[in-house]
Design a protein around this motif. Structure first.
Motif, PDB file in Angstrom:
ATOM      1  N   TRP A 181      -8.726   2.698  -7.410  1.00  0.00           N
ATOM      2  CA  TRP A 181      -9.668   1.765  -7.499  1.00  0.00           C
ATOM      3  C   TRP A 181      -9.381   0.444  -7.827  1.00  0.00           C
ATOM      4  CZ3 TRP A 181     -12.030   1.302 -13.126  1.00  0.00           C
ATOM      5  CH2 TRP A 181     -13.246   0.554 -12.966  1.00  0.00           C
ATOM      6  N   GLY A 182      -9.906  -0.645  -7.070  1.00  0.00           N
ATOM      7  CA  GLY A 182      -9.719  -2.038  -7.567  1.00  0.00           C
ATOM      8  C   GLY A 182      -8.940  -2.576  -6.059  1.00  0.00           C
ATOM      9  N   SER A 183      -9.466  -3.929  -5.952  1.00  0.00           N
ATOM     10  CA  SER A 183      -8.762  -4.369  -4.969  1.00  0.00           C
ATOM     11  C   SER A 183      -7.341  -4.936  -5.324  1.00  0.00           C
ATOM     12  CB  SER A 183      -9.794  -5.381  -4.185  1.00  0.00           C
ATOM     13  OG  SER A 183     -10.148  -6.271  -5.123  1.00  0.00           O
ATOM     14  N   LEU A 184      -6.332  -5.069  -4.433  1.00  0.00           N
ATOM     15  CA  LEU A 184      -5.107  -5.648  -4.451  1.00  0.00           C
ATOM     16  C   LEU A 184      -5.041  -7.111  -4.027  1.00  0.00           C
ATOM     17  CD1 LEU A 184      -2.616  -2.907  -3.173  1.00  0.00           C
ATOM     18  CD2 LEU A 184      -3.724  -3.029  -5.390  1.00  0.00           C
ATOM     19  N   ASN A 185      -4.343  -7.631  -4.389  1.00  0.00           N
ATOM     20  CA  ASN A 185      -4.209  -9.291  -4.025  1.00  0.00           C
ATOM     21  C   ASN A 185      -4.153  -9.483  -2.348  1.00  0.00           C
ATOM     22  OD1 ASN A 185      -3.777 -10.232  -6.856  1.00  0.00           O
ATOM     23  ND2 ASN A 185      -1.700  -9.909  -6.661  1.00  0.00           N
ATOM     24  N   ASP A 198      -5.922  -7.597  -0.617  1.00  0.00           N
ATOM     25  CA  ASP A 198      -7.277  -6.954  -0.069  1.00  0.00           C
ATOM     26  C   ASP A 198      -7.268  -5.733   0.035  1.00  0.00           C
ATOM     27  OD1 ASP A 198      -8.724  -9.158  -0.666  1.00  0.00           O
ATOM     28  OD2 ASP A 198      -9.179  -9.724   1.440  1.00  0.00           O
ATOM     29  N   ARG A 199      -6.399  -4.769   0.060  1.00  0.00           N
ATOM     30  CA  ARG A 199      -6.452  -3.469   0.185  1.00  0.00           C
ATOM     31  C   ARG A 199      -7.293  -2.760  -1.144  1.00  0.00           C
ATOM     32  NH1 ARG A 199      -0.711  -1.056   0.652  1.00  0.00           N
ATOM     33  NH2 ARG A 199      -0.145  -2.942  -0.417  1.00  0.00           N
ATOM     34  N   GLY A 200      -8.091  -1.812  -0.945  1.00  0.00           N
ATOM     35  CA  GLY A 200      -8.937  -1.240  -2.020  1.00  0.00           C
ATOM     36  C   GLY A 200     -10.256  -2.151  -2.346  1.00  0.00           C
ATOM     37  N   SER A 201     -10.969  -1.518  -3.301  1.00  0.00           N
ATOM     38  CA  SER A 201     -12.343  -2.220  -3.746  1.00  0.00           C
ATOM     39  C   SER A 201     -12.415  -1.956  -5.167  1.00  0.00           C
ATOM     40  CB  SER A 201     -13.406  -1.467  -2.692  1.00  0.00           C
ATOM     41  OG  SER A 201     -14.549  -2.036  -3.154  1.00  0.00           O
ATOM     42  N   ASP A 202     -13.182  -3.154  -5.683  1.00  0.00           N
ATOM     43  CA  ASP A 202     -13.453  -3.255  -7.051  1.00  0.00           C
ATOM     44  C   ASP A 202     -14.890  -2.343  -7.114  1.00  0.00           C
ATOM     45  OD1 ASP A 202     -11.609  -4.939  -7.662  1.00  0.00           O
ATOM     46  OD2 ASP A 202     -12.743  -6.576  -8.103  1.00  0.00           O
ATOM     47  N   GLN A 203     -15.556  -2.262  -6.261  1.00  0.00           N
ATOM     48  CA  GLN A 203     -16.792  -1.409  -6.418  1.00  0.00           C
ATOM     49  C   GLN A 203     -16.733   0.245  -6.447  1.00  0.00           C
ATOM     50  OE1 GLN A 203     -19.712  -3.123  -6.481  1.00  0.00           O
ATOM     51  NE2 GLN A 203     -18.682  -4.958  -6.155  1.00  0.00           N
ATOM     52  N   HIS A 204     -15.517   0.740  -5.704  1.00  0.00           N
ATOM     53  CA  HIS A 204     -15.615   2.112  -5.829  1.00  0.00           C
ATOM     54  C   HIS A 204     -14.130   2.298  -5.457  1.00  0.00           C
ATOM     55  CE1 HIS A 204     -15.231   1.901  -1.503  1.00  0.00           C
ATOM     56  NE2 HIS A 204     -16.179   1.117  -1.319  1.00  0.00           N
ATOM     57  N   ALA A 205     -13.712   3.904  -5.643  1.00  0.00           N
ATOM     58  CA  ALA A 205     -12.461   4.040  -5.528  1.00  0.00           C
ATOM     59  C   ALA A 205     -12.222   4.521  -4.006  1.00  0.00           C
ATOM     60  CB  ALA A 205     -12.085   5.357  -6.525  1.00  0.00           C
ATOM     61  N   ILE A 206     -11.014   4.625  -3.603  1.00  0.00           N
ATOM     62  CA  ILE A 206     -10.601   5.194  -2.217  1.00  0.00           C
ATOM     63  C   ILE A 206      -9.518   6.390  -2.477  1.00  0.00           C
ATOM     64  CG2 ILE A 206     -11.156   3.189  -0.802  1.00  0.00           C
ATOM     65  CD1 ILE A 206      -8.293   2.671  -0.736  1.00  0.00           C
ATOM     66  N   ALA A 207      -9.804   7.368  -1.553  1.00  0.00           N
ATOM     67  CA  ALA A 207      -8.743   8.580  -1.850  1.00  0.00           C
ATOM     68  C   ALA A 207      -7.639   8.084  -0.964  1.00  0.00           C
ATOM     69  CB  ALA A 207      -9.302   9.627  -1.328  1.00  0.00           C
ATOM     70  N   LEU A 208      -6.508   8.293  -1.533  1.00  0.00           N
ATOM     71  CA  LEU A 208      -5.053   7.825  -0.661  1.00  0.00           C
ATOM     72  C   LEU A 208      -4.852   9.053   0.177  1.00  0.00           C
ATOM     73  CD1 LEU A 208      -3.173   6.258  -3.868  1.00  0.00           C
ATOM     74  CD2 LEU A 208      -4.811   5.005  -2.032  1.00  0.00           C
ATOM     75  N   LYS A 209      -4.735   8.601   1.345  1.00  0.00           N
ATOM     76  CA  LYS A 209      -4.260   9.311   2.676  1.00  0.00           C
ATOM     77  C   LYS A 209      -2.676   9.516   2.891  1.00  0.00           C
ATOM     78  CE  LYS A 209      -8.783   9.719   4.226  1.00  0.00           C
ATOM     79  NZ  LYS A 209      -9.245   9.584   2.716  1.00  0.00           N
ATOM     80  N   GLU A 210      -2.128   8.495   2.474  1.00  0.00           N
ATOM     81  CA  GLU A 210      -0.760   8.815   2.792  1.00  0.00           C
ATOM     82  C   GLU A 210       0.199   9.056   1.514  1.00  0.00           C
ATOM     83  OE1 GLU A 210       1.197   5.398   5.014  1.00  0.00           O
ATOM     84  OE2 GLU A 210      -0.849   4.781   5.712  1.00  0.00           O
TER      85      GLU A 210
END
Ligand code: PMV
Length: 358
Positions: A174-178, A180-192
């Motif tokens: 959860w949260g965007s990296l410098n 731009d991967r990820g989002s502050d609005q919601h989490a993402i499930a990691l696929k790798e």
């Protein structure tokens, strides 16, 4: 919105999660100061039953009769937080504006006083129940229900930040990296994720089941203007980027270093804030030292993390289960309050248990 449905019942199960890279500090409406990555748990979860009735006549906002029961007991003190949640998610879930009656029954699989934060699974469960209701209403005329997982995670975040990482199983960021991967609005499930992490274990050693001396909201606000604020944001960004790499490649030793550094950084931030908090107990330190000695002696990749509390979470892989559980854990459990330990592991995401609509 459909007026084919006027009431119903939705029962869901939502897991807790433990952060490997910690979210500490927020801005705006529940947005993270820094990105975080967590492991979804399996045995620590909340089961929530939501009974709702919509007001068909209302064109403006309805007054909702709200009741909340925890383990069968009516609890008034949780109502303000639930009301805040409902107000915050009304744009995501328009049905919530026409709620006439809402009765919520909630139960945790882990004891209330086990020192495990229940807000992640509790708000995730509520958000996931709302997602199921909204999706059912939206699809009613077509006879289909399509869940919007990002919307559910965003809603969970509006209840409690860490809750957004419990909609999906495995590992979540959860949260965007410098970059731009990820989002502050919601989490993402990691696929790798390398196969060795797919059955990772987490033993929670209960040093103290007392209420925390600093609530997470108060704790997050201490990060504003903290002398290490800028450095912490940089550190968490780097730790997330490196964790993504190590998770994908199966670098348990490198990842373990980050996980322990994150736990220590979280507590160092609390110790150096104003006011200052020490949440570790003498037993916490003893366990950390015993674990590190064991790791060095046996060359087994076993690591600890800590939440905002004194209870170490011991992380290890399936392949080391026997030596960790037969040799290390019995030593550590000696330091636990009443020998209490909760054995857990990587789990699945939130699930619909049953539903009924009229
Ligand atoms: O979701 P909150 O507001 O209870 O914050 C949780 C913060 C930590 O548990 C300390 C870290 C994390 O990322 O879960």
């Amino acid at each position: 919105m459909s007026n084919l449905i006027s009431k119903g019942k939705v029962k869901v199960k939502a897991p807790s999660n433990i952060a490997w890279v910690k979210y500490w500090g927020k801005r705006g409406l529940q947005l993270p100061m820094n990105p975080s990555i967590s492991m979804t748990l399996s045995h620590c979860h909340t089961i929530t039953d939501v009974l709702f009735e919509l007001d068909p006549s209302s064109s403006s906002k309805s007054q909702t009769n709200l009741e909340f029961f925890f383990h069968g007991e009516k609890k008034e003190n949780f109502l303000p937080k639930i009301k805040d949640f409902i107000a915050r998610v009304e744009n995501l879930y328009p049905f919530s504006k026409s709620l006439k009656n809402l009765t919520i029954h909630s139960e945790n699989s882990f004891p209330h006083s086990s020192g495990i934060a229940s807000s992640a699974s509790a708000f995730c469960a509520l958000a996931f129940a709302f997602e199921n209701i909204q999706a059912k209403l939206e699809g009613a005329s077509k006879g289909e229900t399509k869940l919007n997982i990002e919307r559910a995670s965003e809603a969970a975040r509006l209840g409690s930040g860490s809750a957004c990482r419990s909609i999906e199983g495995g590992f979540n960021m959860w949260g965007s990296l410098n970059d731009d991967r990820g989002s502050d609005q919601h989490a993402i499930a990691l696929k790798e994720v390398h196969p060795i992490f797919k059955s990772a274990k987490n033993a929670i050693l209960i040093v103290s089941s007392k209420e925390k001396s600093v609530g997470s909201s108060a704790g997050h606000s201490l990060m504003q203007g903290h002398p290490y604020e800028g450095a912490r944001i940089q550190q968490a960004n780097k730790h997330c980027a490196d964790t993504l790499k190590h998770l994908a490649q199966g670098n348990i030793w490198e990842l373990g270093k980050i996980i322990e550094n994150e736990a220590m950084s979280l507590h160092a931030l609390m110790m150096t804030s104003d006011p200052s908090f020490i949440l570790m107990e003498p037993e916490t330190i003893k366990m950390i030292q015993k674990l590190r000695e064991f790791r060095k002696r046996e060359n087994v990749p076993v690591f600890f993390t800590l939440d905002a509390g004194p209870n170490p979470h011991i992380l290890y892989l399936e392949q080391d289960k026997e030596i960790v559980e037969n040799t290390l854990l019995p030593e550590l459990v000696k330091e636990c309050e009443g020998g209490k330990v909760i054995m857990d592991e990587v789990g699945e995401g939130s699930q619909l248990v049953e539903s009924h609509f009229e």
